[in-house]
Design an enzyme around this catalytic site. Structure first.
Site, PDB file in Angstrom:
ATOM      1  N   HIS A 202       0.752  -1.356   0.016  1.00 43.67           N
ATOM      2  CA  HIS A 202      -0.054  -0.050   0.034  1.00 43.67           C
ATOM      3  C   HIS A 202       0.850   1.257   0.005  1.00 43.67           C
ATOM      4  O   HIS A 202       0.347   2.428  -0.082  1.00 43.67           O
ATOM      5  CB  HIS A 202      -0.957  -0.070   1.118  1.00 43.67           C
ATOM      6  N   CYS A 330       0.163   7.471  16.342  1.00 44.55           N
ATOM      7  CA  CYS A 330      -1.082   7.914  17.396  1.00 44.55           C
ATOM      8  C   CYS A 330      -1.210   6.874  18.252  1.00 44.55           C
ATOM      9  O   CYS A 330      -1.538   5.829  18.125  1.00 44.55           O
ATOM     10  CB  CYS A 330      -2.122   8.252  16.612  1.00 44.55           C
TER      11      CYS A 330
END
Length: 384
Positions: A202, A330
């Site tokens: 990806h 995150c």
């Protein structure tokens, strides 16, 4: 101006040509590649043809390619597989990595440490690169494996894997995380001199959910996932045939377009850097210089000049239709400063003001100019 996507180091838009190749394997060619009937054989042929495509692209044998669900799994597979097998075969249990690795390598090494392995983490320099000498000085008689990232995912610095390979003893295995470099710059595994190389689809406009590990023949390796004989008994689980087919198509496209894409993105980065230079009054710095990898540009707003609330900064850019990242993971909903920059000696307060712009071949000069215009306003807005 439409929305502008400048977070290609996180993921890339799937190429329509890739989607087109995948669709038949989501519909009529749905067989399990382990089945011996015609449905299964059709799927098996597709998987093995994809393996050949990727092997040719990195200059290795098809049998040295193992498909995984991601670059993260590939890194886990290689590190656990080599370290644990080498411990059984030779008794060596020391692994060397660096302080600038992706979390999928750092946390795998943490787990190995919990299981009794000795982990050495080499320091990085102020530009976030890993000098080969920082690795080689940690080598001892117990060292079995070295893992150093090829292109840093946060700053774009290129580590000299070839030099490291030339300097290390021959009996120590070398892995490089090639997730950011694969399909963007040349990644010939023989030229790099590595025993293992990992990548993901990806990042090069392929589908999510598929990656691979190259493991050189003769390298000790044990499975990470059990419960099937797939991937030559080293990775259990039915292969994700549509994604593997899409990965191969993305690689075919990259083999034809990589050079032109590189030169085009290089021109975009040059335009961006020149624009940044015109805005800079020494109140922010550009990380990872010199810029030899055009796909990633990281800037840090210095805390002496700016109120470094990275969440507010990213939100401001997003409101203005620009998607970027801080270059850091995150965790539990809280954005944390980059461990890569902190380990290069940057102050926490400065690192907290870091923005990563990662470009791709789908970006345009007009998008760069618009981003610079918004950055000019942002710099005034967040100025102390």
């Amino acid at each position: 101006m439409k929305n502008i996507y400048l977070d290609n180091a996180a993921t890339t838009p799937t190429d329509p040509r890739v989607v087109e190749k995948m669709l038949p394997y989501l519909n009529e060619y749905f067989g399990n590649p382990s089945s011996i009937h015609s449905y299964g054989r059709k799927a098996r042929v597709a998987v093995e043809e994809a393996r050949e495509v990727i092997a040719e692209f990195i200059n290795c044998k098809a049998g040295e390619i193992y498909f995984t669900s991601s670059g993260t799994e590939a890194n886990n597979f290689v590190l656990f597989g080599i370290a644990k097998t080498e411990l059984i075969e030779s008794g060596r249990k020391s692994v060397i990595t660096s302080l600038s690795e992706h979390h999928s390598v750092l946390e795998t090494c943490d787990k190995l440490a919990d299981e009794g392995f000795t982990i050495h983490r080499a320091a990085v320099d102020k530009n976030t690169s890993v000098p080969p000498r920082n690795i080689t000085e940690l080598i001892d008689n117990d060292t079995s494996l070295i893992s150093v990232i090829h292109v840093n995912n946060e700053t774009g610095i290129i580590n000299n894997i070839e030099e490291l390979s030339a300097q290390k003893p021959l009996d120590i295995f070398l892995h490089t995380d090639g997730v950011q470099s694969f399909g963007k710059i040349k990644t010939d595994v023989n030229q790099l001199g590595v025993d293992a190389f990992t990548a993901s689809a990806h990042k090069i406009r392929g589908p999510k959910g598929v990656g691979f590990a190259y493991v050189k023949s003769g390298t000790p390796l044990s499975p990470l996932i059990f419960g099937g004989a797939q991937e030559r008994n080293r990775r259990g689980g039915t292969e994700n045939v549509p994604a593997i087919v899409g990965f191969a198509e993305a690689v075919k496209i990259a083999s034809k377009e990589m050079h032109n894409n590189y030169e085009y993105v290089k021109s975009l980065q040059k335009r961006f850097l020149e624009g940044l230079s015109s805005l800079n009054d020494n109140s922010f710095i550009i990380n990872g210089e010199p810029h030899k990898f055009p796909y990633i540009t990281s800037i840090t707003l210095l805390s002496g000049y700016y109120n470094n609330d990275i969440e507010a900064i990213l939100m401001y850019l997003d409101i203005n239709r620009i998607a970027v990242s801080s270059g850091a993971a995150c965790t539990s909903g809280a954005l944390k400063p980059s461990h890569v920059l902190l380990n290069s000696g940057m102050k926490y307060e400065d690192a907290a003001g870091t923005i990563r712009f990662s470009l791709g071949a789908t970006n345009t000069p007009e998008e760069i100019d618009y981003t610079l215009d918004i950055l000019k306003i942002l710099l005034r807005k967040f100025r102390k």
